[in-house]
Design a protein around this motif. Structure first.
Motif, PDB file in Angstrom:
ATOM      1  N   ALA A   1       0.864  -1.242   0.018  1.00 44.81           N
ATOM      2  CA  ALA A   1      -0.073  -0.144   0.031  1.00 44.81           C
ATOM      3  C   ALA A   1       0.763   1.268   0.188  1.00 44.81           C
ATOM      4  N   ALA A   2       2.066   1.229   0.526  1.00 41.52           N
ATOM      5  CA  ALA A   2       2.817   2.466   0.702  1.00 41.52           C
ATOM      6  C   ALA A   2       3.162   2.884  -0.778  1.00 41.52           C
ATOM      7  N   GLU A   3       3.408   1.724  -1.602  1.00 43.47           N
ATOM      8  CA  GLU A   3       3.653   2.231  -3.090  1.00 43.47           C
ATOM      9  C   GLU A   3       2.684   3.185  -3.724  1.00 43.47           C
ATOM     10  N   LEU A   4       1.319   2.714  -3.389  1.00 37.96           N
ATOM     11  CA  LEU A   4       0.058   3.649  -3.789  1.00 37.96           C
ATOM     12  C   LEU A   4       0.258   4.973  -3.353  1.00 37.96           C
ATOM     13  N   ALA A   5       0.508   5.277  -1.977  1.00 35.75           N
ATOM     14  CA  ALA A   5       0.756   6.556  -1.362  1.00 35.75           C
ATOM     15  C   ALA A   5       1.503   7.469  -2.089  1.00 35.75           C
ATOM     16  N   GLU A   6       2.504   6.920  -2.925  1.00 36.24           N
ATOM     17  CA  GLU A   6       3.262   7.897  -3.748  1.00 36.24           C
ATOM     18  C   GLU A   6       2.671   8.355  -5.009  1.00 36.24           C
ATOM     19  N   LEU A   7       1.346   7.780  -5.338  1.00 31.77           N
ATOM     20  CA  LEU A   7       0.800   8.173  -6.569  1.00 31.77           C
ATOM     21  C   LEU A   7       0.305   9.634  -6.194  1.00 31.77           C
ATOM     22  N   PRO A   8      -0.069  10.418  -7.334  1.00 35.43           N
ATOM     23  CA  PRO A   8      -0.671  11.673  -7.348  1.00 35.43           C
ATOM     24  C   PRO A   8      -1.812  11.509  -6.387  1.00 35.43           C
ATOM     25  N   ASP A   9      -2.172  12.552  -5.617  1.00 34.39           N
ATOM     26  CA  ASP A   9      -3.509  12.492  -4.863  1.00 34.39           C
ATOM     27  C   ASP A   9      -4.300  13.341  -5.529  1.00 34.39           C
ATOM     28  N   ASP A  10      -4.098  14.032  -6.448  1.00 35.75           N
ATOM     29  CA  ASP A  10      -5.094  15.003  -6.990  1.00 35.75           C
ATOM     30  C   ASP A  10      -6.064  14.230  -8.163  1.00 35.75           C
ATOM     31  N   ARG A  11      -6.061  12.958  -8.341  1.00 37.52           N
ATOM     32  CA  ARG A  11      -6.677  12.364  -9.426  1.00 37.52           C
ATOM     33  C   ARG A  11      -7.068  10.939  -8.763  1.00 37.52           C
ATOM     34  N   PRO A  12      -8.333  10.392  -9.006  1.00 36.31           N
ATOM     35  CA  PRO A  12      -8.342   9.063  -8.931  1.00 36.31           C
ATOM     36  C   PRO A  12      -7.646   7.972  -9.361  1.00 36.31           C
ATOM     37  N   VAL A  13      -7.438   6.802  -8.600  1.00 37.18           N
ATOM     38  CA  VAL A  13      -6.556   5.890  -9.024  1.00 37.18           C
ATOM     39  C   VAL A  13      -7.599   4.681  -9.747  1.00 37.18           C
ATOM     40  N   TYR A  14      -7.698   4.500 -11.013  1.00 37.29           N
ATOM     41  CA  TYR A  14      -8.579   3.445 -11.456  1.00 37.29           C
ATOM     42  C   TYR A  14      -8.085   2.081 -11.583  1.00 37.29           C
ATOM     43  N   VAL A  15      -8.701   1.192 -10.915  1.00 33.55           N
ATOM     44  CA  VAL A  15      -8.197  -0.147 -10.597  1.00 33.55           C
ATOM     45  C   VAL A  15      -8.884  -1.078 -11.711  1.00 33.55           C
ATOM     46  N   VAL A  16      -7.863  -1.844 -12.167  1.00 29.37           N
ATOM     47  CA  VAL A  16      -8.454  -2.957 -13.371  1.00 29.37           C
ATOM     48  C   VAL A  16      -7.881  -4.203 -13.165  1.00 29.37           C
ATOM     49  N   CYS A  17      -8.624  -5.320 -13.468  1.00 25.72           N
ATOM     50  CA  CYS A  17      -8.312  -6.681 -13.405  1.00 25.72           C
ATOM     51  C   CYS A  17      -8.617  -7.190 -14.781  1.00 25.72           C
ATOM     52  N   ARG A  18      -9.244  -8.595 -14.685  1.00 22.20           N
ATOM     53  CA  ARG A  18      -9.805  -9.086 -16.367  1.00 22.20           C
ATOM     54  C   ARG A  18     -10.770  -8.485 -16.521  1.00 22.20           C
ATOM     55  N   THR A  19     -11.944  -8.724 -15.682  1.00 19.43           N
ATOM     56  CA  THR A  19     -13.333  -8.347 -16.022  1.00 19.43           C
ATOM     57  C   THR A  19     -13.974  -7.347 -15.000  1.00 19.43           C
TER      58      THR A  19
END
Length: 117
Positions: free
Chosen positions: A51-69
């Protein structure tokens, strides 16, 4: 726990063309076969420990999460939102829809064309 049915969701056609932050939660073999060029890869089972890696992402826009379907990514987005890690949005239809919409795909092996497993 947040009900995955209550997770914010967007279709591939609704995704921004600029500044897209995409988190792919599929397994390593699925990722290797074909993924979005700019995506960040963290398999679903590794999310809590990474989760710490995600905290480094820009926080001014959503993170879109994708898998197969869309099933695993809905669970991942629900967890990320509940944990307050990022503002997560599930991508409806997952990488299957990504491919159907004609979005860019790359594979880890340049000799084989990318595909969604």
């Amino acid at each position: 726990m947040v009900n995955p049915a209550e997770v914010p969701t967007a279709s591939v056609s609704d995704l921004p063309s600029e500044g897209l932050v995409l988190l792919d939660v599929r397994e390593p073999d699925e990722w290797s076969a074909g993924h979005a060029p700019e995506a960040l890869h963290i398999p679903l089972g590794e999310l809590p420990s990474r989760a710490a890696e995600l905290a480094e992402l820009p926080d001014d826009r959503p993170v879109y999460v994708v898998c197969r379907t869309g099933g695993r990514s809905a669970r991942a987005a629900a967890w990320l939102n509940a944990a307050g890690v990022v503002d997560a949005v599930n991508v409806a239809g997952g990488m299957k829809s990504w491919q159907t919409e004609g979005r860019a795909l790359v594979s880890d092996d340049e000799r084989t064309p990318p595909e969604v497993l």
